[in-house]
Design an enzyme around this catalytic site. Structure first.
Site, PDB file in Angstrom:
ATOM      1  N   SER A  96       0.827  -1.193   0.000  1.00 25.79           N
ATOM      2  CA  SER A  96       0.000   0.000   0.000  1.00 25.79           C
ATOM      3  C   SER A  96       0.872   1.258   0.000  1.00 25.79           C
ATOM      4  O   SER A  96       1.725   1.418  -0.863  1.00 25.79           O
ATOM      5  CB  SER A  96      -0.963  -0.053   1.196  1.00 25.79           C
ATOM      6  OG  SER A  96      -2.002   0.880   1.068  1.00 25.79           O
ATOM      7  N   ASP A 218      -9.444  -6.029  -4.716  1.00 28.57           N
ATOM      8  CA  ASP A 218      -8.909  -5.119  -3.710  1.00 28.57           C
ATOM      9  C   ASP A 218      -9.858  -3.933  -3.568  1.00 28.57           C
ATOM     10  O   ASP A 218      -9.997  -3.127  -4.477  1.00 28.57           O
ATOM     11  CB  ASP A 218      -7.516  -4.629  -4.140  1.00 28.57           C
ATOM     12  CG  ASP A 218      -6.811  -3.811  -3.063  1.00 28.57           C
ATOM     13  OD1 ASP A 218      -7.493  -3.187  -2.242  1.00 28.57           O
ATOM     14  OD2 ASP A 218      -5.565  -3.795  -3.061  1.00 28.57           O
ATOM     15  N   HIS A 246      -7.405  -5.954   0.673  1.00 31.42           N
ATOM     16  CA  HIS A 246      -6.297  -5.017   0.488  1.00 31.42           C
ATOM     17  C   HIS A 246      -5.023  -5.455   1.214  1.00 31.42           C
ATOM     18  O   HIS A 246      -3.981  -4.818   1.055  1.00 31.42           O
ATOM     19  CB  HIS A 246      -6.719  -3.627   0.986  1.00 31.42           C
ATOM     20  CG  HIS A 246      -5.712  -2.554   0.736  1.00 31.42           C
ATOM     21  ND1 HIS A 246      -5.220  -2.264  -0.522  1.00 31.42           N
ATOM     22  CD2 HIS A 246      -5.076  -1.697   1.598  1.00 31.42           C
ATOM     23  CE1 HIS A 246      -4.340  -1.277  -0.437  1.00 31.42           C
ATOM     24  NE2 HIS A 246      -4.232  -0.921   0.841  1.00 31.42           N
TER      25      HIS A 246
END
Length: 266
Positions: A96, A218, A246
């Site tokens: 991320s 996601d 995610h």
């Protein structure tokens, strides 16, 4: 007395391999999220784990909203860590926002990294004309308002949405726990920095070979984002992976580990 980098970022060094893997976690998480990958790679690699300031067991006193008003300061922290450990030609594995932090660090000192691995990465979360980031302005405003109103209630609701895998509630419970370990004022400030950031223009400048791992489902990063990065980064390999949520390094660790191992072996 100034806090050492090891204390500031809760740095841990494991394994004894010649090659070094640096793991950079995402928002609301900490270094423990990489435990499945650490178990897989520690026998053959040197592993460097750390918590970004404001997360995990980092020194919360080192956080200031002024210093950490952009991702560049987190990238500086990463480069400080590399300098302290005298790391060059390491592989950075990011999740991320940890990916963009790694990208910014590689733009400043590319010799620190031989490869980058991006998992659920995004250069911009906010939709912009033809660009699909996954969030509209009203989505983000609602998110900020919910965080401000009752952070702990927000975290308990946000965690299962982002984690997915509703048949395995323990995953969302773990993410909710690491979210609530962050001081609410820090979490709200960091969320704004992340969701308002735009590093699309930095992608073409990256020279370090990059693996882009894009989960098939996601909720925070649409597949279009992964493809967008693959179109903009010069030296990349784009691999869609069969994973929901995610945080696929937690929800589908075998899939993620296999993809990383394959790239490391090339």
């Amino acid at each position: 007395m100034a806090t050492s980098i090891f204390e500031r970022n809760n740095v841990k060094v494991l394994g004894k391999g010649e090659q070094t893997l640096i793991f950079s976690h995402g928002f609301g998480s900490d270094q423990t999220a990489w435990r499945h990958q650490v178990a897989a790679f520690a026998p053959k690699y040197r592993i460097v784990l750390f918590d970004h300031v404001g997360a995990g067991k980092s020194d919360f006193n080192a956080y200031s909203p002024h210093r950490y008003s952009s991702l560049y300061s987190y990238a500086e922290d990463l480069l400080d860590l590399c300098a302290e450990l005298k790391l060059t030609k390491s592989t950075l594995i990011g999740h991320s926002v940890g990916c963009m932090i790694g990208l910014l660090a590689a733009l400043v000192e590319s010799n620190r990294f031989s490869k980058l691995i991006f998992l659920s990465a995004s250069p911009r979360y906010l939709n912009d004309r033809e660009y699909v980031g996954g969030f509209g302005r009203t989505d983000l405003d609602s998110l900020y308002a919910a965080m401000s109103s009752n952070y702990y209630s927000w975290a308990s609701g946000f965690a299962p949405l982002v984690m997915g895998n509703s048949d395995r509630p323990e995953l969302a419970q773990e993410f909710a726990r690491t979210l609530t370990e962050i001081r609410p004022d820090i979490a709200q400030a960091v969320a704004r920095v992340i969701f308002e950031s735009d590093h699309r223009q930095d992608l073409p400048r990256l020279q370090v070979p990059t693996l882009i791992l894009q989960p098939s489902h996601d909720p925070a990063v649409p597949e279009e984002v992964g493809q967008y990065m693959a179109d903009k980064i010069k030296h990349n390999k784009f691999i869609p992976i069969a994973a929901e949520g995610h945080l696929p390094h937690l929800s589908a660790p075998e899939v993620v580990t296999k993809a990383i191992a394959s790239w490391l072996g090339e």
